[in-house]
Design a protein around this motif. Structure first.
Motif, PDB file in Angstrom:
ATOM      1  N   SER A  86       3.450   0.130   7.204  1.00 46.67           N
ATOM      2  CA  SER A  86       3.339  -0.532   5.785  1.00 46.67           C
ATOM      3  C   SER A  86       1.861  -1.263   5.671  1.00 46.67           C
ATOM      4  CB  SER A  86       4.558  -1.480   5.610  1.00 46.67           C
ATOM      5  OG  SER A  86       4.440  -2.649   6.643  1.00 46.67           O
ATOM      6  N   ALA A  87       1.539  -1.469   4.572  1.00 45.40           N
ATOM      7  CA  ALA A  87       0.337  -2.327   4.296  1.00 45.40           C
ATOM      8  C   ALA A  87       0.465  -3.134   3.104  1.00 45.40           C
ATOM      9  CB  ALA A  87      -0.870  -1.278   4.073  1.00 45.40           C
ATOM     10  N   SER A  88      -0.185  -4.304   3.045  1.00 41.79           N
ATOM     11  CA  SER A  88      -0.133  -5.050   2.187  1.00 41.79           C
ATOM     12  C   SER A  88      -1.337  -4.710   1.246  1.00 41.79           C
ATOM     13  CB  SER A  88      -0.340  -6.674   2.640  1.00 41.79           C
ATOM     14  OG  SER A  88       1.026  -6.777   3.051  1.00 41.79           O
ATOM     15  N   ILE A  89      -1.223  -4.535   0.020  1.00 44.85           N
ATOM     16  CA  ILE A  89      -2.651  -4.267  -0.674  1.00 44.85           C
ATOM     17  C   ILE A  89      -2.751  -5.439  -1.782  1.00 44.85           C
ATOM     18  CG2 ILE A  89      -2.675  -1.917  -0.246  1.00 44.85           C
ATOM     19  CD1 ILE A  89      -1.232  -1.420  -3.209  1.00 44.85           C
ATOM     20  N   SER A  90      -4.034  -5.643  -2.296  1.00 44.98           N
ATOM     21  CA  SER A  90      -4.232  -6.944  -3.175  1.00 44.98           C
ATOM     22  C   SER A  90      -5.310  -6.290  -3.958  1.00 44.98           C
ATOM     23  CB  SER A  90      -4.621  -8.321  -2.477  1.00 44.98           C
ATOM     24  OG  SER A  90      -5.911  -7.947  -1.843  1.00 44.98           O
ATOM     25  N   GLY A  91      -5.531  -7.352  -5.263  1.00 44.24           N
ATOM     26  CA  GLY A  91      -6.560  -6.687  -6.192  1.00 44.24           C
ATOM     27  C   GLY A  91      -6.035  -6.139  -7.247  1.00 44.24           C
ATOM     28  N   LEU A  92      -4.596  -5.780  -7.432  1.00 44.43           N
ATOM     29  CA  LEU A  92      -4.270  -5.005  -8.359  1.00 44.43           C
ATOM     30  C   LEU A  92      -3.916  -5.447  -9.881  1.00 44.43           C
ATOM     31  CD1 LEU A  92      -0.862  -3.847  -6.183  1.00 44.43           C
ATOM     32  CD2 LEU A  92      -3.305  -2.778  -6.356  1.00 44.43           C
ATOM     33  N   LYS A  93      -4.062  -4.516 -10.889  1.00 46.87           N
ATOM     34  CA  LYS A  93      -4.185  -5.089 -12.269  1.00 46.87           C
ATOM     35  C   LYS A  93      -2.714  -5.345 -12.669  1.00 46.87           C
ATOM     36  CE  LYS A  93      -8.422  -2.957 -12.925  1.00 46.87           C
ATOM     37  NZ  LYS A  93      -9.295  -1.718 -13.801  1.00 46.87           N
ATOM     38  N   PRO A  94      -2.412  -6.449 -13.189  1.00 49.47           N
ATOM     39  CA  PRO A  94      -0.916  -6.506 -13.862  1.00 49.47           C
ATOM     40  C   PRO A  94      -0.772  -5.578 -14.868  1.00 49.47           C
ATOM     41  CG  PRO A  94      -2.154  -8.758 -13.419  1.00 49.47           C
ATOM     42  CD  PRO A  94      -2.970  -7.638 -13.319  1.00 49.47           C
ATOM     43  N   GLY A  95       0.504  -5.229 -14.670  1.00 51.15           N
ATOM     44  CA  GLY A  95       0.829  -4.150 -15.806  1.00 51.15           C
ATOM     45  C   GLY A  95       0.280  -2.773 -15.642  1.00 51.15           C
ATOM     46  N   THR A  96      -0.154  -2.360 -14.448  1.00 49.72           N
ATOM     47  CA  THR A  96      -0.676  -1.169 -14.330  1.00 49.72           C
ATOM     48  C   THR A  96       0.239  -0.253 -13.085  1.00 49.72           C
ATOM     49  OG1 THR A  96      -2.926  -2.092 -14.584  1.00 49.72           O
ATOM     50  CG2 THR A  96      -2.953  -0.136 -13.555  1.00 49.72           C
ATOM     51  N   THR A  97       0.288   1.023 -13.454  1.00 49.60           N
ATOM     52  CA  THR A  97       0.921   1.811 -12.565  1.00 49.60           C
ATOM     53  C   THR A  97      -0.106   2.373 -11.550  1.00 49.60           C
ATOM     54  OG1 THR A  97       2.411   2.955 -14.334  1.00 49.60           O
ATOM     55  CG2 THR A  97       2.211   4.155 -12.445  1.00 49.60           C
ATOM     56  N   TYR A  98       0.224   2.330 -10.174  1.00 50.73           N
ATOM     57  CA  TYR A  98      -0.556   2.834  -9.105  1.00 50.73           C
ATOM     58  C   TYR A  98       0.301   4.028  -8.489  1.00 50.73           C
ATOM     59  CZ  TYR A  98      -3.804  -1.191  -9.554  1.00 50.73           C
ATOM     60  OH  TYR A  98      -4.744  -1.936 -10.073  1.00 50.73           O
ATOM     61  N   HIS A  99      -0.514   4.759  -7.844  1.00 49.06           N
ATOM     62  CA  HIS A  99      -0.003   5.832  -7.009  1.00 49.06           C
ATOM     63  C   HIS A  99      -0.568   5.565  -5.660  1.00 49.06           C
ATOM     64  CE1 HIS A  99       0.576   8.284 -10.625  1.00 49.06           C
ATOM     65  NE2 HIS A  99      -0.195   7.645 -11.270  1.00 49.06           N
ATOM     66  N   TYR A 100       0.269   5.772  -4.780  1.00 49.70           N
ATOM     67  CA  TYR A 100       0.000   5.763  -3.237  1.00 49.70           C
ATOM     68  C   TYR A 100       0.519   6.903  -2.313  1.00 49.70           C
ATOM     69  CZ  TYR A 100       4.595   3.875  -2.147  1.00 49.70           C
ATOM     70  OH  TYR A 100       5.974   3.542  -2.108  1.00 49.70           O
ATOM     71  N   ARG A 101      -0.021   7.040  -1.352  1.00 50.17           N
ATOM     72  CA  ARG A 101       0.284   8.102  -0.299  1.00 50.17           C
ATOM     73  C   ARG A 101      -0.092   7.595   1.102  1.00 50.17           C
ATOM     74  NH1 ARG A 101      -3.232  13.558  -1.253  1.00 50.17           N
ATOM     75  NH2 ARG A 101      -5.314  12.661  -0.525  1.00 50.17           N
ATOM     76  N   VAL A 102       0.857   8.065   2.131  1.00 49.30           N
ATOM     77  CA  VAL A 102       0.536   7.930   3.438  1.00 49.30           C
ATOM     78  C   VAL A 102      -0.222   9.090   3.882  1.00 49.30           C
ATOM     79  CG1 VAL A 102       1.449   7.561   5.918  1.00 49.30           C
ATOM     80  CG2 VAL A 102       2.825   7.010   3.562  1.00 49.30           C
ATOM     81  N   VAL A 103      -1.521   8.748   4.832  1.00 46.50           N
ATOM     82  CA  VAL A 103      -2.156   9.814   5.186  1.00 46.50           C
ATOM     83  C   VAL A 103      -2.120   9.649   6.805  1.00 46.50           C
ATOM     84  CG1 VAL A 103      -4.474  10.700   5.444  1.00 46.50           C
ATOM     85  CG2 VAL A 103      -3.805   9.827   3.302  1.00 46.50           C
ATOM     86  N   ALA A 104      -1.520  10.485   7.509  1.00 43.94           N
ATOM     87  CA  ALA A 104      -1.189  10.595   8.980  1.00 43.94           C
ATOM     88  C   ALA A 104      -2.307  11.855   9.582  1.00 43.94           C
ATOM     89  CB  ALA A 104       0.025  10.772   9.372  1.00 43.94           C
ATOM     90  N   THR A 105      -2.945  11.357  10.784  1.00 47.33           N
ATOM     91  CA  THR A 105      -4.119  12.550  11.181  1.00 47.33           C
ATOM     92  C   THR A 105      -4.130  12.452  12.839  1.00 47.33           C
ATOM     93  OG1 THR A 105      -5.570  11.983   9.073  1.00 47.33           O
ATOM     94  CG2 THR A 105      -6.519  13.143  11.339  1.00 47.33           C
ATOM     95  N   ASN A 106      -3.920  13.467  13.234  1.00 47.57           N
ATOM     96  CA  ASN A 106      -4.106  13.700  14.709  1.00 47.57           C
ATOM     97  C   ASN A 106      -4.748  15.232  14.936  1.00 47.57           C
ATOM     98  OD1 ASN A 106      -2.303  15.988  14.745  1.00 47.57           O
ATOM     99  ND2 ASN A 106      -0.487  14.731  15.215  1.00 47.57           N
ATOM    100  N   THR A 107      -4.933  15.587  16.090  1.00 46.77           N
ATOM    101  CA  THR A 107      -5.747  16.495  16.671  1.00 46.77           C
ATOM    102  C   THR A 107      -5.457  17.835  16.043  1.00 46.77           C
ATOM    103  OG1 THR A 107      -4.991  16.744  18.647  1.00 46.77           O
ATOM    104  CG2 THR A 107      -6.981  15.228  18.522  1.00 46.77           C
TER     105      THR A 107
END
Length: 112
Positions: A86-107
């Motif tokens: 999990s991660a806490s994010i800030s600086g978001l605009k009220p009333g705005t839809t956000y998209h997000y995804r997890v990015v996992a990387t290995n060799t």
């Protein structure tokens, strides 16, 4: 007989190398729920399976699926079962839809 033993040993080593490379797999990543939603903050989550290889993870987020922002990367180890992230994010605009995804990387690759 010594030559035969050397050939058998070489074949055994080659077989081990094939098994070792086949065992390595790209991680898997699944997006989880959003929690702790505030006026300009939220906590985003997901689950990552490193599939036996040292893996790092970060989140990408933004107002479109082009994202535009990301969190810092963190290690989730090299286990073979799902790890909650999990991660806490800030600086978001009220009333705005956000998209997000997890990015996992290995060799062995990257999973979104």
């Amino acid at each position: 007989m010594t030559r035969l033993a050397a050939v058998v040993a070489a074949l055994a080593i080659a077989a081990l190398m094939v098994v070792s490379s086949a065992a390595a797999a790209a991680p898997s990543a699944t997006t989880g729920p959003v929690t702790s939603v505030g006026a300009t903050t939220a906590t985003i989550s997901g689950t990552v399976n490193p599939n036996g290889t040292a893996t790092t993870v970060h989140f990408q987020y933004g107002t479109s699926t082009s994202y535009g922002s990301q969190t810092q990367s963190a290690s989730v180890g090299s286990g073979t079962s799902g790890v909650g992230v999990s991660a806490s994010i800030s600086g978001l605009k009220p009333g705005t839809t956000y998209h997000y995804r997890v990015v996992a990387t290995n060799t062995s690759g990257t999973a979104n």
